[in-house]
Motif scaffolding. Structure first.
Motif, mmCIF file in Angstrom:
data_model
loop_
_atom_site.group_PDB
_atom_site.id
_atom_site.type_symbol
_atom_site.label_atom_id
_atom_site.label_comp_id
_atom_site.label_asym_id
_atom_site.label_seq_id
_atom_site.Cartn_x
_atom_site.Cartn_y
_atom_site.Cartn_z
ATOM 1 N N ASN A 180 0.848 -1.188 0.000
ATOM 2 C CA ASN A 180 0.000 0.000 0.000
ATOM 3 C C ASN A 180 0.887 1.243 0.000
ATOM 4 O O ASN A 180 1.730 1.403 0.888
ATOM 5 C CB ASN A 180 -0.912 -0.002 1.226
ATOM 6 C CG ASN A 180 -1.967 1.088 1.164
ATOM 7 O OD1 ASN A 180 -2.240 1.618 0.095
ATOM 8 N ND2 ASN A 180 -2.544 1.420 2.289
ATOM 9 N N SER A 230 -4.088 6.754 -2.518
ATOM 10 C CA SER A 230 -3.478 5.503 -2.093
ATOM 11 C C SER A 230 -3.646 4.448 -3.180
ATOM 12 O O SER A 230 -4.671 4.396 -3.864
ATOM 13 C CB SER A 230 -4.107 5.004 -0.788
ATOM 14 O OG SER A 230 -5.450 4.613 -0.982
ATOM 15 N N ASP A 276 -3.297 0.367 -3.335
ATOM 16 C CA ASP A 276 -3.167 -0.862 -2.556
ATOM 17 C C ASP A 276 -3.179 -2.030 -3.539
ATOM 18 O O ASP A 276 -4.190 -2.283 -4.201
ATOM 19 C CB ASP A 276 -4.334 -0.967 -1.566
ATOM 20 C CG ASP A 276 -4.231 -2.170 -0.643
ATOM 21 O OD1 ASP A 276 -3.334 -3.005 -0.847
ATOM 22 O OD2 ASP A 276 -5.060 -2.275 0.279
ATOM 23 N N ARG A 319 -2.558 -6.168 -4.218
ATOM 24 C CA ARG A 319 -2.538 -7.451 -3.536
ATOM 25 C C ARG A 319 -1.968 -8.575 -4.406
ATOM 26 O O ARG A 319 -2.033 -9.734 -4.015
ATOM 27 C CB ARG A 319 -3.957 -7.818 -3.089
ATOM 28 C CG ARG A 319 -4.608 -6.789 -2.187
ATOM 29 C CD ARG A 319 -3.944 -6.681 -0.831
ATOM 30 N NE ARG A 319 -4.553 -5.635 -0.022
ATOM 31 C CZ ARG A 319 -5.600 -5.838 0.780
ATOM 32 N NH1 ARG A 319 -6.151 -7.037 0.865
ATOM 33 N NH2 ARG A 319 -6.091 -4.843 1.483
#
Length: 244
Positions: A2, A13, A15, A17
């Protein structure tokens, strides 16, 4: 992973994964957003937008990006019957209601071009999602309460889509009805989910500018679902809106 940076006057932001290292892709996405800020800001006198507005650039000299943004502004102005407008009488050209969603959606495309598939970009509450952070569960996007800044009034689940909210809790009465030039009234917040952030952000702004007539209008737009709080504190929600 992040990462957060301040760009376009707000925190953004990213983020990610995915299992692969996203560092280079994230840096490229932020570089793009900083480039957009330099070229499209209405607060920087040497930006392309400001130079065009002052008459220093002819339409034939504009970048393809700015031409695309201006075409999108014209589209949503026509669609909203003039309530959404980047060109208000007596005011400088201001395409920002389109620019943020357009820029963040392009940043998402840059991440996908680098092979990333599971990520969320949050630009001051306007969000693009891709994939599922956990199997069977989408990204959860909190919607800020329009009158209680520390509270969340709802949480929307989103996978491979976008969520945008227009309200006045950060900047006061900054959303104007393009038909009158006066501050919009009748609504406290408009949240729109759509397939991309250009549509979600622009439609949320247009609906807010339209006031109460924007409730039915935006709910009727193809591929959209809405959560709207009006000035009477009544909540209007599309049946298909996915809340958690």
């Amino acid at each position: 992973m992040n990462s957060v940076e301040q760009v376009m006057g707000l925190p953004v932001s990213i983020d990610v994964r995915d299992e692969r290292d996203p560092t280079v892709a994230i840096e490229g996405a932020f570089a793009w957003l900083h480039e957009v800020d330099a070229r499209f800001s209405t607060f920087k006198p040497d930006s392309e937008v400001c130079r065009y507005d002052r008459g220093e650039l002819a339409p034939s000299q504009l970048s393809d990006d700015l031409l695309e943004v201006l075409a999108l502004c014209d589209h949503y102005e026509r669609l909203s019957g003039g309530a959404f407008s980047a060109r208000l009488p007596g005011r400088p050209l201001d395409p920002n209601a389109v620019v943020k969603g357009w820029a963040v959606q392009r940043a998402a495309a840059l991440l996908r071009a680098e092979g990333l598939r599971t990520f969320c970009i949050n630009a001051g509450g306007d969000v693009v999602t891709s994939g599922e952070p956990e199997p069977g569960r989408g990204w959860r996007v909190g919607i800020r309460h329009p009158e209680q800044p520390e509270e969340i009034c709802a949480v929307v689940e989103s996978s491979d889509g976008a969520v945008a909210t227009s309200a006045e809790y950060e900047r006061g009465a900054h959303i104007l009805d393009g038909r009158t030039g006066r501050p919009a009234t009748g609504l406290l917040s408009v949240t729109v989910t759509a397939g991309d952030l250009v549509a979600a952000d622009s439609l949320a702004t247009a609906a807010f500018a339209m006031g109460t007539e924007g409730i039915a209008w935006v709910a009727s737009q193809p591929g959209c679902a809405v959560l709207i709080v009006d000035a009477e504190r009544q909540v209007h929600r599309s049946p298909g809106l996915k809340l958690v």
